[in-house]
Design a protein around this motif. Structure first.
Motif, PDB file in Angstrom:
ATOM      1  N   MET A   1       0.844  -1.171   0.000  1.00 44.92           N
ATOM      2  CA  MET A   1       0.000   0.000   0.000  1.00 44.92           C
ATOM      3  C   MET A   1       0.893   1.240   0.000  1.00 44.92           C
ATOM      4  SD  MET A   1      -2.647   0.938   2.985  1.00 44.92           S
ATOM      5  CE  MET A   1      -4.084   1.767   2.495  1.00 44.92           C
ATOM      6  N   HIS A   2       0.494   2.274  -0.766  1.00 43.45           N
ATOM      7  CA  HIS A   2       1.271   3.506  -0.865  1.00 43.45           C
ATOM      8  C   HIS A   2       0.425   4.689  -0.405  1.00 43.45           C
ATOM      9  CE1 HIS A   2       4.586   1.692  -3.083  1.00 43.45           C
ATOM     10  NE2 HIS A   2       3.660   0.959  -3.666  1.00 43.45           N
ATOM     11  N   GLU A   3       1.044   5.598   0.319  1.00 43.86           N
ATOM     12  CA  GLU A   3       0.404   6.851   0.734  1.00 43.86           C
ATOM     13  C   GLU A   3       1.322   7.998   0.356  1.00 43.86           C
ATOM     14  OE1 GLU A   3      -0.555   6.932   4.879  1.00 43.86           O
ATOM     15  OE2 GLU A   3      -2.006   5.305   4.718  1.00 43.86           O
ATOM     16  N   THR A   4       0.718   9.142   0.027  1.00 40.24           N
ATOM     17  CA  THR A   4       1.501  10.328  -0.309  1.00 40.24           C
ATOM     18  C   THR A   4       0.963  11.503   0.483  1.00 40.24           C
ATOM     19  OG1 THR A   4       1.743   9.455  -2.543  1.00 40.24           O
ATOM     20  CG2 THR A   4       2.388  11.737  -2.195  1.00 40.24           C
ATOM     21  N   SER A   5       1.865  12.252   1.088  1.00 43.67           N
ATOM     22  CA  SER A   5       1.512  13.425   1.876  1.00 43.67           C
ATOM     23  C   SER A   5       2.370  14.601   1.440  1.00 43.67           C
ATOM     24  CB  SER A   5       1.741  13.159   3.375  1.00 43.67           C
ATOM     25  OG  SER A   5       0.843  12.194   3.859  1.00 43.67           O
ATOM     26  N   ALA A   6       2.024  15.769   1.951  1.00 37.21           N
ATOM     27  CA  ALA A   6       2.825  16.973   1.694  1.00 37.21           C
ATOM     28  C   ALA A   6       2.730  17.892   2.893  1.00 37.21           C
ATOM     29  CB  ALA A   6       2.346  17.682   0.427  1.00 37.21           C
ATOM     30  N   GLY A   7       3.766  18.703   3.064  1.00 36.38           N
ATOM     31  CA  GLY A   7       3.792  19.645   4.168  1.00 36.38           C
ATOM     32  C   GLY A   7       4.825  20.717   3.923  1.00 36.38           C
ATOM     33  N   GLY A   8       5.008  21.550   4.942  1.00 41.66           N
ATOM     34  CA  GLY A   8       5.913  22.656   4.720  1.00 41.66           C
ATOM     35  C   GLY A   8       6.611  23.166   5.961  1.00 41.66           C
ATOM     36  N   LEU A   9       7.731  23.832   5.692  1.00 43.66           N
ATOM     37  CA  LEU A   9       8.482  24.560   6.708  1.00 43.66           C
ATOM     38  C   LEU A   9       8.177  26.034   6.470  1.00 43.66           C
ATOM     39  CD1 LEU A   9      10.605  24.679   8.967  1.00 43.66           C
ATOM     40  CD2 LEU A   9      12.358  24.748   7.182  1.00 43.66           C
ATOM     41  N   VAL A  10       7.303  26.592   7.308  1.00 43.13           N
ATOM     42  CA  VAL A  10       6.888  27.987   7.162  1.00 43.13           C
ATOM     43  C   VAL A  10       7.826  28.863   7.970  1.00 43.13           C
ATOM     44  CG1 VAL A  10       5.019  29.640   7.465  1.00 43.13           C
ATOM     45  CG2 VAL A  10       4.489  27.271   6.910  1.00 43.13           C
ATOM     46  N   ILE A  11       8.415  29.859   7.299  1.00 40.36           N
ATOM     47  CA  ILE A  11       9.362  30.768   7.945  1.00 40.36           C
ATOM     48  C   ILE A  11       8.766  32.165   7.991  1.00 40.36           C
ATOM     49  CG2 ILE A  11      11.700  31.739   7.894  1.00 40.36           C
ATOM     50  CD1 ILE A  11      11.746  28.702   8.121  1.00 40.36           C
ATOM     51  N   TRP A  78       8.731   3.230   5.423  1.00 43.29           N
ATOM     52  CA  TRP A  78       7.764   2.141   5.544  1.00 43.29           C
ATOM     53  C   TRP A  78       7.281   2.057   6.986  1.00 43.29           C
ATOM     54  CZ3 TRP A  78       6.183  -0.891   1.470  1.00 43.29           C
ATOM     55  CH2 TRP A  78       6.940  -0.798   0.298  1.00 43.29           C
ATOM     56  N   PHE A  79       6.019   1.671   7.158  1.00 46.05           N
ATOM     57  CA  PHE A  79       5.499   1.375   8.490  1.00 46.05           C
ATOM     58  C   PHE A  79       4.355   0.377   8.359  1.00 46.05           C
ATOM     59  CE2 PHE A  79       3.077   4.996   7.001  1.00 46.05           C
ATOM     60  CZ  PHE A  79       1.771   4.751   7.424  1.00 46.05           C
ATOM     61  N   VAL A  80       3.970  -0.214   9.480  1.00 47.15           N
ATOM     62  CA  VAL A  80       2.874  -1.181   9.498  1.00 47.15           C
ATOM     63  C   VAL A  80       1.749  -0.613  10.349  1.00 47.15           C
ATOM     64  CG1 VAL A  80       2.173  -3.509  10.176  1.00 47.15           C
ATOM     65  CG2 VAL A  80       4.442  -3.128   9.191  1.00 47.15           C
ATOM     66  N   THR A  81       0.538  -0.653   9.809  1.00 45.17           N
ATOM     67  CA  THR A  81      -0.636  -0.218  10.552  1.00 45.17           C
ATOM     68  C   THR A  81      -1.799  -1.144  10.216  1.00 45.17           C
ATOM     69  OG1 THR A  81      -2.129   1.629  11.034  1.00 45.17           O
ATOM     70  CG2 THR A  81      -1.321   1.473   8.780  1.00 45.17           C
ATOM     71  N   ARG A  85       1.316  -3.236   5.459  1.00 47.87           N
ATOM     72  CA  ARG A  85       2.596  -2.561   5.282  1.00 47.87           C
ATOM     73  C   ARG A  85       2.378  -1.372   4.344  1.00 47.87           C
ATOM     74  NH1 ARG A  85       8.610  -4.803   4.541  1.00 47.87           N
ATOM     75  NH2 ARG A  85       9.349  -2.946   3.521  1.00 47.87           N
ATOM     76  N   VAL A  86       2.805  -0.194   4.792  1.00 47.01           N
ATOM     77  CA  VAL A  86       2.556   1.036   4.044  1.00 47.01           C
ATOM     78  C   VAL A  86       3.879   1.698   3.670  1.00 47.01           C
ATOM     79  CG1 VAL A  86       1.477   3.329   4.124  1.00 47.01           C
ATOM     80  CG2 VAL A  86       0.381   1.401   5.291  1.00 47.01           C
ATOM     81  N   HIS A  87       4.013   2.071   2.402  1.00 47.47           N
ATOM     82  CA  HIS A  87       5.145   2.874   1.932  1.00 47.47           C
ATOM     83  C   HIS A  87       4.638   4.300   1.796  1.00 47.47           C
ATOM     84  CE1 HIS A  87       7.962   4.362  -1.352  1.00 47.47           C
ATOM     85  NE2 HIS A  87       8.669   4.274  -0.253  1.00 47.47           N
ATOM     86  N   LYS A  88       5.197   5.217   2.574  1.00 49.71           N
ATOM     87  CA  LYS A  88       4.725   6.595   2.590  1.00 49.71           C
ATOM     88  C   LYS A  88       5.788   7.517   2.016  1.00 49.71           C
ATOM     89  CE  LYS A  88       2.289   9.889   5.376  1.00 49.71           C
ATOM     90  NZ  LYS A  88       1.426  10.013   6.528  1.00 49.71           N
TER      91      LYS A  88
END
Length: 193
Positions: A1-11, A78-81, A85-88
């Protein structure tokens, strides 16, 4: 299973002296009761690009608005939940603070804080995010020396076409039509470290 996220470093103060620049971090309590500080991030929703997700997730998890300046890089692990097994993969961006009030109303966040840029290596809990903070320092130097046109172009992303299998609960979603007050930074309801 694959998951995709996004985020940021706000300055905040990104155009000023490095000694006055601060970054927005979120804190979560781990299973051992320790506060772990990290960058705000979350799942890319259907119809969103990674950049749009980074802006939305920063707003949801910290209460502030930011604009994307440059890509910092991606982290994958990778992590398991629930026996799977999830590849993020998480895409991170350097972001300019636009306004808003730092607040920890998101149910997934314990605390939020403005942290001096110089303290990121000692505050960030994860080595991969500490490496991204080093990239941010280099990009900020480039911004100061050569201007915004010298920053590397953003990688091309396309909106997500299908949903991801993930679960998350939101207690509070900020009003996406609300306009931030430029240049106004407060600690709001977040205690910080």
């Amino acid at each position: 299973m694959h998951e995709t996220s996004a985020g940021g470093l706000v300055i905040d103060g990104i155009d000023g002296p490095k000694g006055e620049q601060v970054a927005a971090l979120i804190g979560r309590i781990d299973r051992r009761g320790r506060m772990l500080w990290s960058l705000p991030k979350g799942h890319i929703e259907m119809g969103e690009t990674a950049e749009q997700t980074a802006i939305r997730e920063v707003a949801e998890e910290t209460g502030i608005q930011g604009s994307v300046l440059a890509a910092l890089g991606s982290i994958d692990y990778w992590f398991v939940t629930e026996g799977r097994r999830v590849h993020k993969t998480v895409h991170h961006y350097l972001m300019r603070f636009l306004g808003g009030e730092l607040c920890d109303e998101d149910v997934e966040v314990t605390e939020v804080a403005w942290v001096p840029l110089t303290e990121l290596p000692s505050r960030l809990a994860y080595a991969d995010e500490r490496r991204l903070a080093e990239v941010a320092h280099e990009l900020i130097d480039t911004l100061h020396t050569h201007g915004p046109d010298a920053l590397p172009p953003l990688p091309r992303t396309t909106p997500r076409r299908r949903g991801q299998t993930h679960s998350h609960t939101r207690k509070h979603r900020p009003d996406p039509t609300a306009q931030p007050q430029p240049g106004r930074r407060t600690n709001g309801c977040g205690q910080g470290p």
